[in-house]
Design a protein around this motif. Structure first.
Motif, mmCIF file in Angstrom:
data_model
loop_
_atom_site.group_PDB
_atom_site.id
_atom_site.type_symbol
_atom_site.label_atom_id
_atom_site.label_comp_id
_atom_site.label_asym_id
_atom_site.label_seq_id
_atom_site.Cartn_x
_atom_site.Cartn_y
_atom_site.Cartn_z
ATOM 1 N N LYS A 94 4.641 4.032 -2.884
ATOM 2 C CA LYS A 94 3.728 3.099 -2.222
ATOM 3 C C LYS A 94 2.970 2.266 -3.247
ATOM 4 O O LYS A 94 2.790 1.061 -3.067
ATOM 5 C CB LYS A 94 2.746 3.864 -1.331
ATOM 6 C CG LYS A 94 3.357 4.388 -0.059
ATOM 7 C CD LYS A 94 2.311 5.118 0.768
ATOM 8 C CE LYS A 94 2.907 5.739 2.016
ATOM 9 N NZ LYS A 94 1.905 6.495 2.768
ATOM 10 N N LYS A 104 2.976 -1.852 -3.795
ATOM 11 C CA LYS A 104 1.768 -2.676 -3.807
ATOM 12 C C LYS A 104 1.737 -3.556 -5.047
ATOM 13 O O LYS A 104 1.392 -4.730 -4.979
ATOM 14 C CB LYS A 104 0.519 -1.794 -3.755
ATOM 15 C CG LYS A 104 0.237 -1.216 -2.395
ATOM 16 C CD LYS A 104 -1.041 -0.395 -2.420
ATOM 17 C CE LYS A 104 -1.282 0.259 -1.067
ATOM 18 N NZ LYS A 104 -2.473 1.112 -1.081
ATOM 19 N N LYS A 111 4.216 -6.416 -4.638
ATOM 20 C CA LYS A 111 3.731 -7.446 -3.734
ATOM 21 C C LYS A 111 2.705 -8.342 -4.416
ATOM 22 O O LYS A 111 2.685 -9.543 -4.208
ATOM 23 C CB LYS A 111 3.124 -6.819 -2.475
ATOM 24 C CG LYS A 111 4.147 -6.311 -1.501
ATOM 25 C CD LYS A 111 3.485 -5.797 -0.250
ATOM 26 C CE LYS A 111 4.523 -5.265 0.729
ATOM 27 N NZ LYS A 111 3.898 -4.755 1.938
ATOM 28 N N LYS A 112 1.824 -7.757 -5.214
ATOM 29 C CA LYS A 112 0.792 -8.535 -5.879
ATOM 30 C C LYS A 112 1.381 -9.451 -6.938
ATOM 31 O O LYS A 112 0.885 -10.540 -7.171
ATOM 32 C CB LYS A 112 -0.250 -7.613 -6.513
ATOM 33 C CG LYS A 112 -1.140 -6.943 -5.502
ATOM 34 C CD LYS A 112 -2.155 -6.048 -6.170
ATOM 35 C CE LYS A 112 -3.016 -5.344 -5.136
ATOM 36 N NZ LYS A 112 -3.973 -4.419 -5.752
#
Length: 88
Positions: free
Chosen positions: A40, A44, A47-48
């Motif tokens: 996870k 993240k 995505k950033k």
């Protein structure tokens, strides 16, 4: 005598298996939870760091036509969207 020996062997396997199961069960889910949490966190970070993707020409056209069709409903909207999307 053979039956007694066989029973003793069977009981020893059962006891050792139960003891192993008690110690192994709590460890495995914790490792899995750590892997899930790590996955996870990696997602993240991905995505950033990704740049926002550009809309394709068709998506831009849909966005524009949809904004212009605001307030229309049913057949009127369907007809408008069809004609708007066919225009070049």
């Amino acid at each position: 005598m053979k039956q007694v020996l066989a029973s003793c062997v069977a009981v020893s396997f059962l006891v050792s298996g139960a003891a192993f199961a008690e110690t192994a069960a709590p460890v495995a889910p914790m490792k899995m939870e750590k892997k899930v949490e790590q996955h996870k966190m990696e997602k993240k970070v991905e995505k950033k760091t990704e740049a926002p993707r550009k809309l394709t020409a068709q998506q831009e056209k849909m966005k524009t036509c949809n904004a212009r069709a605001k307030g229309m409903k049913g057949e009127q909207r369907k007809a408008f969207m069809s004609s708007c999307l066919k225009k070049k």
